[in-house]
Design a protein around this motif. Structure first.
Motif, PDB file in Angstrom:
ATOM      1  N   ILE B 166       0.871  -1.178   0.000  1.00  0.00           N
ATOM      2  CA  ILE B 166       0.000   0.000   0.000  1.00  0.00           C
ATOM      3  C   ILE B 166       0.912   1.233   0.000  1.00  0.00           C
ATOM      4  CG2 ILE B 166      -1.820   1.235   1.226  1.00  0.00           C
ATOM      5  CD1 ILE B 166      -2.796  -1.481   0.400  1.00  0.00           C
ATOM      6  N   ASP B 170      -1.903   6.341   0.293  1.00  0.00           N
ATOM      7  CA  ASP B 170      -3.093   5.513   0.072  1.00  0.00           C
ATOM      8  C   ASP B 170      -3.668   4.982   1.379  1.00  0.00           C
ATOM      9  OD1 ASP B 170      -3.443   5.768  -2.602  1.00  0.00           O
ATOM     10  OD2 ASP B 170      -2.445   3.903  -3.167  1.00  0.00           O
ATOM     11  N   TYR B 171      -3.038   5.341   2.483  1.00  0.00           N
ATOM     12  CA  TYR B 171      -3.562   4.881   3.777  1.00  0.00           C
ATOM     13  C   TYR B 171      -3.327   5.962   4.811  1.00  0.00           C
ATOM     14  CZ  TYR B 171       1.190   4.374   5.456  1.00  0.00           C
ATOM     15  OH  TYR B 171       2.465   4.655   5.845  1.00  0.00           O
ATOM     16  N   LEU B 367      -7.680   2.575   4.419  1.00  0.00           N
ATOM     17  CA  LEU B 367      -7.181   2.812   3.061  1.00  0.00           C
ATOM     18  C   LEU B 367      -8.026   3.917   2.454  1.00  0.00           C
ATOM     19  CD1 LEU B 367      -6.447  -0.809   1.827  1.00  0.00           C
ATOM     20  CD2 LEU B 367      -5.104   0.738   3.259  1.00  0.00           C
ATOM     21  N   PHE B 369      -7.960   5.156  -0.753  1.00  0.00           N
ATOM     22  CA  PHE B 369      -8.320   5.206  -2.178  1.00  0.00           C
ATOM     23  C   PHE B 369      -9.728   4.650  -2.374  1.00  0.00           C
ATOM     24  CE2 PHE B 369      -5.697   1.405  -1.468  1.00  0.00           C
ATOM     25  CZ  PHE B 369      -6.584   0.413  -1.828  1.00  0.00           C
ATOM     26  N   ILE B 371     -12.539   2.390  -4.391  1.00  0.00           N
ATOM     27  CA  ILE B 371     -12.749   1.248  -5.280  1.00  0.00           C
ATOM     28  C   ILE B 371     -14.214   1.285  -5.703  1.00  0.00           C
ATOM     29  CG2 ILE B 371     -10.972  -0.230  -4.246  1.00  0.00           C
ATOM     30  CD1 ILE B 371     -13.534  -1.599  -2.864  1.00  0.00           C
ATOM     31  N   ALA B 417      -7.911  -5.480  -0.996  1.00  0.00           N
ATOM     32  CA  ALA B 417      -7.486  -4.130  -1.381  1.00  0.00           C
ATOM     33  C   ALA B 417      -6.377  -4.188  -2.420  1.00  0.00           C
ATOM     34  CB  ALA B 417      -7.007  -3.362  -0.144  1.00  0.00           C
ATOM     35  N   LEU B 418      -5.403  -5.057  -2.197  1.00  0.00           N
ATOM     36  CA  LEU B 418      -4.289  -5.164  -3.138  1.00  0.00           C
ATOM     37  C   LEU B 418      -4.765  -5.699  -4.488  1.00  0.00           C
ATOM     38  CD1 LEU B 418      -1.520  -6.438  -0.727  1.00  0.00           C
ATOM     39  CD2 LEU B 418      -1.583  -4.240  -1.899  1.00  0.00           C
ATOM     40  N   LYS B 421      -6.316  -2.876  -6.274  1.00  0.00           N
ATOM     41  CA  LYS B 421      -5.300  -1.968  -6.805  1.00  0.00           C
ATOM     42  C   LYS B 421      -4.467  -2.630  -7.897  1.00  0.00           C
ATOM     43  CE  LYS B 421      -3.989   1.821  -4.973  1.00  0.00           C
ATOM     44  NZ  LYS B 421      -4.272   3.196  -5.454  1.00  0.00           N
ATOM     45  N   LYS B 423      -2.392  -5.036  -7.544  1.00  0.00           N
ATOM     46  CA  LYS B 423      -1.031  -5.298  -7.070  1.00  0.00           C
ATOM     47  C   LYS B 423      -0.767  -6.776  -6.827  1.00  0.00           C
ATOM     48  CE  LYS B 423       0.467  -0.919  -5.757  1.00  0.00           C
ATOM     49  NZ  LYS B 423       1.207  -0.109  -4.807  1.00  0.00           N
TER      50      LYS B 423
END
Lengths: 540, 540
Positions: B166, B170-171, B367, B369, B371, B417-418, B421, B423
Motif C-alpha cells: 500500500i 493511500d492509507y 485505506l 483510495f 474502489i 485491497a491489493l 489496486k 497489485k
C-alpha cells in the motif's frame, strides 16, 4: 462483565494434550514448512488449504449407528435442537483432499498434484511428546495410475530431506510394493477369500521379524510358537514348502545383503589382481570390461538390481507379484535416470506400512544416523515420512475409483532430528535493545530505533519501568539481545551512544582474565551516525 | 470398509460457511503473512502459536448457566458421560494471549511483545464473503502502560501497510483516545454512574454522525428526533450548554479541517505577496521567518497540532480528558521524532472502535483510495486494521490488572485491497510441462525435468494418459505453464528438444497476422544442453 464473587477464577492452561509454541519453536517450524513447500512447488505441486472443519459425513470415518461420532476426532453437532449436521476437526490432510477432489474434479487439472500443510487434530489419549494437535505436510498426485508419479514423489522426498538439512548418507528412502506381497501370498497358495485368516496370521508374523527374528517368524508360519512365558501362539499351519516361500520374502533383505557382501570380497580380490589391466581398460573405455568392473567393485550400487532379481524369482509364478516387481523396476529405472541411486533410494520388502490401505508402491524415508534415547542408549532415528499408492480416494463420494499416491512428512520428528544433529539454533537472536536512561528523551530513543529498523536491524526500545537500569540489561539478556544501546544526556550532547556487546560480554564474564577484559571491552562508544555500520559488523 | 448398499453417498462439500483456498489464494496470503511477520519481528515482537482449541472456561465468553456454550463459538464437551470440560475453537487471538500470558507471566519477559497469526473460528451465520473460519494477524505489547507502546504499534502498522504494497498516501493511521471522550462527557456533566443511560444515548448518537449528519446528532442530544418514517427516537435530554460541548467534539474533525483550509488560502496570498522576501529570508535561514512560513504554507503538516489544541480547549476542565490529550500529544511527538507525520498518522476523535473494551488510545488503519462497489459506485475502501489499549487482559485469571495494547490486521480485506489496486497477480505462473511423446522414454523425460529443477526451474512431466497430445497441451494451459517441452525420438536422436512458448503462443493466437506468426515462432528447437539457459531467458 462483572461476575458474581463466587465464581472461581479460570485456570490459565490449555486443554489436556494441547500446547503452545513460542518464538524459535514457531519460526523454526515455519522455516521448515517453507523449505518443504518450495521443493513441492518446484515439482509442480499446487498449494491447497482446505477448511479445518469438515462434516463428519465427508470425513467418513464413522458408522451411522454411532450416536456421538467422537472416536478419534473432535466432533460436535450444529444446532442440536434442530438435529443439525455433525462437524469435526480434520484428523489428517488426505480425507479433506478426497472431499475437495470429489467436489472440484471437473475443474481441477488431471493429474492433480497438490500439497497441503497445517495442523490436524486427534481426539486421543495424550502422552509424553504426543499431542492432540500437530502439523502434517503432505503432497499427493491424484488421477494417474502411472508409477512415474510414485517415483517422482520418492525423488522429491529425498530432495526435501536434503533441502531441510539432512545430509546425503544420513537418510534413505525405502520402497516396497503391496503387489509383491500379494504375489508371494499367491505363490504360497494363500490367495482367495477362504485363506484370509491364514494371510492375517502370516502378515502379523512378518511384521514381528524385528522382535522375534527369522526363527520366531518361521515357527508362526507353521504350528505355532511358545514364548518365554510359556504362552502359545497358534501358527498359520503352512506346509514346509509354503513356509519356505514366505521365508524367502521375509529374509530377502538379509539374503541380498550377504550376497552383496560376498561379492564385495570377490571384487576386492579381483581388483587387486587386475588393477593394472583395469586402469588400462578404463582408459580404453571398453564398455564390457567397465561394466564388469562396476558390477564387481561397487558393493551397494547394485543393491536394487539384485533385490529386484531376488523378488522376481520369488514371485515368477504370480501375475500380480510379477506386476509388482515390474512396477518397482520401473520406479528404480526412473529414479536412476534422474541420478537417485541406491545411496538414496532402496528397494526394501520389509517396508510394510498400512498395507490394508495402500494398493501399490509404498515408501518411507528413514534417517540412518544414531541418536541417544532418553536413557542414553544409541538408537537409529527412524522414519520421518511415508506414503504410498491408494485407489479409493473418492470412491465414497462418486462411486468411481481414482488412483492416487502421496506422502506425509512428519514435521515435528524432522525438527527433532535436526535438533539432535545440532542443525537448529536453539534460539533466534533477539532484537537490539535501546535502553532508556532518561525518560523524557523517549522520542530520541524511538528515533534511534527507527533508524536501526530502516537499516533492517531488529530493534526495540525498552518499554518497562526504566528506573532500575539493571532491570533493562536483564530484560535484554532474557530477550537474547546481541547488543544494548545506551545514551545518557552527556552522550546525547556529544552525538554518540554506548554500544554494549552482550554476546561478547557474556563470554568475557564467563572466562576472561582482567587483561582480556581490558583488551576486548564489551562496551564501546560509537558516533550516532556510525551506529548502523557498527551494529552491522557486530551482528555479522 | 464395505457399507450396506442403502447408505447414501456423502456430499463432497465443506460445512456451511467454510471454504477451501487453492494455489495462488494460499501462496498470496502466505506471502502477505510472511511480510507482516517480518515487520513485526523487526520491531522486536516474538512469535507465539497457541493451540487452536481452548477450554471454554479459559476463553471466558460464557455465563455459567448456559447449558451448551455455543453462542458465537464452536464448542463441544469432552467425555460427556463423565461431565468432561467444554472445549472450543478460539474465536480470536487475544483471548488465547490472555491465557498464555497468565500461565507464563513469571517466565515471559516484561514487557512481552508477541505476534500471532492463524485461523480463528466464529459460529455465526455465514453470509456473502463472511466465513466461519478466517485469518487474524495480531501484534500486542503486554505489561507496559507507556503510550510509547501505542505509538510504536501505530508506526509498525504504517510500515506493515507499505511493506505489503500500500503506497504512502493511500492509507492513514487514525488515532483517538478513550480518555478524551470520557473527559468530554465529564465537561458536559455526564460523568458518574447515575448518568450512564444518558451517556449511552450520547455514544450511540455520536456513532450515527456518518448517517444522520451534525443536525441529526444534535437533535438526539436534546429532545429527540423524528425520522422520515415518522418514528420518534427519544433524545438524551441535554441542555444547550451540554449539547454544545458534545457537538464541539462531534464536529472537531470538520472544524479543524475548515480552519486549516482558511489558513491555506491565507498562506497562498501571503506566499504570493512575500515570495521575494521569503526566498531571501530562507537563504538567510532566519528561523523566525522560516517557522512562520512553514506554519502558513503547509496545509496538512499541522493537522495533529491543531487538533490536539482544539481537544485540549474542549476538555481543559476535566482531568481524565486532559490526560487523554496529553497521551495523544506524547504519541504524536514520539511518532514525529521517527518521521511518522500527519501524511501517515492523524489524530482523529471520530475513531470510536469498541469503546466498551478499550481503556486508552485506540487506532485504526484506513485505506483512502476509492474502489468500485458491487454496483459500480466508487466508495472508500475503509478500515483494514485496528486496535487499542486494554487493561483487563489477565484480570479474569489472576485478579491483577495488566496493561496491554495491540493491533489486529484484517488479512483478507488487505488482500482484497491489493487485488483491487491490481497489485496481486491473479495466478502464480505454473510449472514448465515436459510432455510425453513416447511412453517408453518416460525416464528421459523425468531426467530432463530433474535437470530443470536442479536449476531452480519449476517443472513437471505430464503424468496423465499421453495418447492424445492435444490433451497434454490443454493440461499445460490449465496449469498456467509458461512453456511445454517436446521431444520425439527424432529430437532425442539429435540431442534437441522443442520448446513451445505458451504465453507467446496464446498472444499470437489472439492477435497475430500470418506474417507475425512466421516472424515470432512460438515453438523453437533448442539443444538439450542449452535448455536451462533458454528457459531462464524465456521466464525472465
Amino acid at each position: 462483565m462483572a461476575k458474581p464473587k463466587k465464581t472461581p477464577r479460570p485456570k490459565p492452561v490449555p486443554p489436556r494434550g494441547f500446547r503452545d509454541y513460542f518464538g524459535a519453536e514457531v519460526t523454526q517450524r515455519k522455516a521448515m514448512l517453507d523449505a518443504i513447500a518450495e521443493v513441492y512447488a518446484l515439482y509442480g505441486f499446487e498449494a491447497l488449504e482446505s477448511s479445518a472443519v469438515e462434516t463428519v459425513e465427508a470425513l467418513g470415518k464413522f458408522l451411522p449407528d454411532v450416536d456421538r461420532p467422537n472416536e478419534g476426532v473432535f466432533a460436535w453437532q450444529e444446532e442440536p435442537e434442530e438435529n443439525g449436521p455433525w462437524l469435526a476437526l480434520r484428523y489428517d490432510l488426505t480425507a479433506p483432499l478426497a472431499r475437495v477432489y470429489a467436489e472440484h474434479r471437473n475443474t481441477l487439472p488431471t493429474p492433480y498434484r497438490r500439497y497441503a500443510m497445517g495442523p490436524v487434530w486427534r481426539n486421543e489419549k495424550p502422552g509424553p511428546g504426543r499431542f492432540r494437535q500437530f502439523y502434517q505436510c503432505d503432497a499427493d498426485t491424484v488421477g494417474t495410475a502411472s508409477v512415474a508419479a510414485d517415483a517422482e514423489i520418492c525423488a522429491m522426498l529425498a530432495d526435501v530431506l536434503e533441502r531441510v538439512g539432512i545430509a546425503r548418507g544420513d537418510y534413505v528412502v525405502r520402497i516396497n510394493n503391496r503387489k509383491v506381497l500379494n504375489g508371494v501370498m499367491e505363490v504360497a497358495g494363500l490367495a482367495g477369500d477362504d485363506r484370509a485368516e491364514a494371510r492375517g496370521i502370516v502378515l502379523r508374523a512378518i511384521d514381528k521379524l524385528d522382535r522375534l527374528g527369522s526363527d520366531g517368524v518361521r515357527a508362526l508360519l507353521g504350528e505355532g510358537r511358545k514364548d518365554e512365558s510359556g504362552d502359545f501362539t497358534e501358527g498359520a499351519g503352512l506346509s514346509n514348502a509354503q513356509a519356505e516361500v514366505i521365508m524367502k520374502f521375509v529374509n530377502a533383505y538379509s539374503e541380498v545383503d550377504s550376497a552383496l557382501a560376498r561379492e564385495a570380497v570377490d571384487a576386492e580380490e579381483f581388483n587387486h589382481e587386475y588393477s593394472e589391466r583395469l586402469h588400462a581398460a578404463r582408459d580404453a573405455a571398453s564398455p564390457v570390461f567397465r561394466d564388469q568392473w562396476t558390477e564387481r567393485s561397487s558393493d551397494r550400487a547394485l543393491w536394487n538390481t539384485k533385490m529386484l532379481r531376488h523378488l522376481q524369482v520369488l514371485v515368477s509364478d504370480s501375475d500380480v507379484g510379477s506386476e509388482g516387481v515390474r512396477e518397482l523396476t520401473d520406479i528404480k529405472e526412473l529414479l536412476d535416470a534422474q541420478g537417485y541411486g541406491p545411496d538414496r533410494i532402496v528397494i526394501d520388502p520389509s517396508v510394510v506400512r498400512g498395507l490394508g490401505y495402500y494398493t501399490g508402491p509404498v515408501y518411507e524415508a528413514e534417517l540412518t544416523f544414531e541418536i541417544l534415547d532418553e536413557k542414553g542408549r544409541p538408537r537409529q532415528f527412524g522414519s520421518v515420512a511415508g506414503g504410498g499408492r491408494y485407489d479409493d480416494l473418492v470412491t465414497r463420494f462418486t462411486g468411481q475409483q481414482v488412483p492416487a499416491t502421496g506422502v506425509s512428512v512428519g514435521v515435528d520428528r524432522l525438527l527433532a532430528a535436526l535438533t539432535a544433529k545440532g542443525k537448529l539454533q536453539a534460539e533466534a537472536p533477539g532484537p537490539v535493545v535501546v535502553t532508556v536512561m532518561d525518560r523524557d528523551r523517549m522520542a530520541d530513543y524511538q528515533s534511534i530505533c527507527a533508524t536501526l529498523r530502516q537499516a533492517g536491524i531488529r530493534a526495540e526500545v525498552y518499554l518497562g519501568n526504566p528506573r532500575n537500569f539493571g532491570n533493562q540489561l536483564k530484560y535484554a539478556d532474557k530477550r537474547g539481545s546481541p547488543a544494548a544501546i545506551i545514551q545518557g544526556s552527556d552522550e546525547a550532547a556529544r552525538g554518540v551512544v554506548q554500544v554494549k556487546d552482550l554476546i561478547l560480554g557474556a563470554k568475557l564474564a564467563e572466562q576472561a582474565t582482567v587483561e582480556e577484559w581490558k583488551e576486548n571491552p564489551s562496551q564501546v562508544e560509537v558516533p550516532l551516525d556510525g551506529l548502523v555500520d557498527h551494529l552491522k559488523r557486530l551482528l555479522a
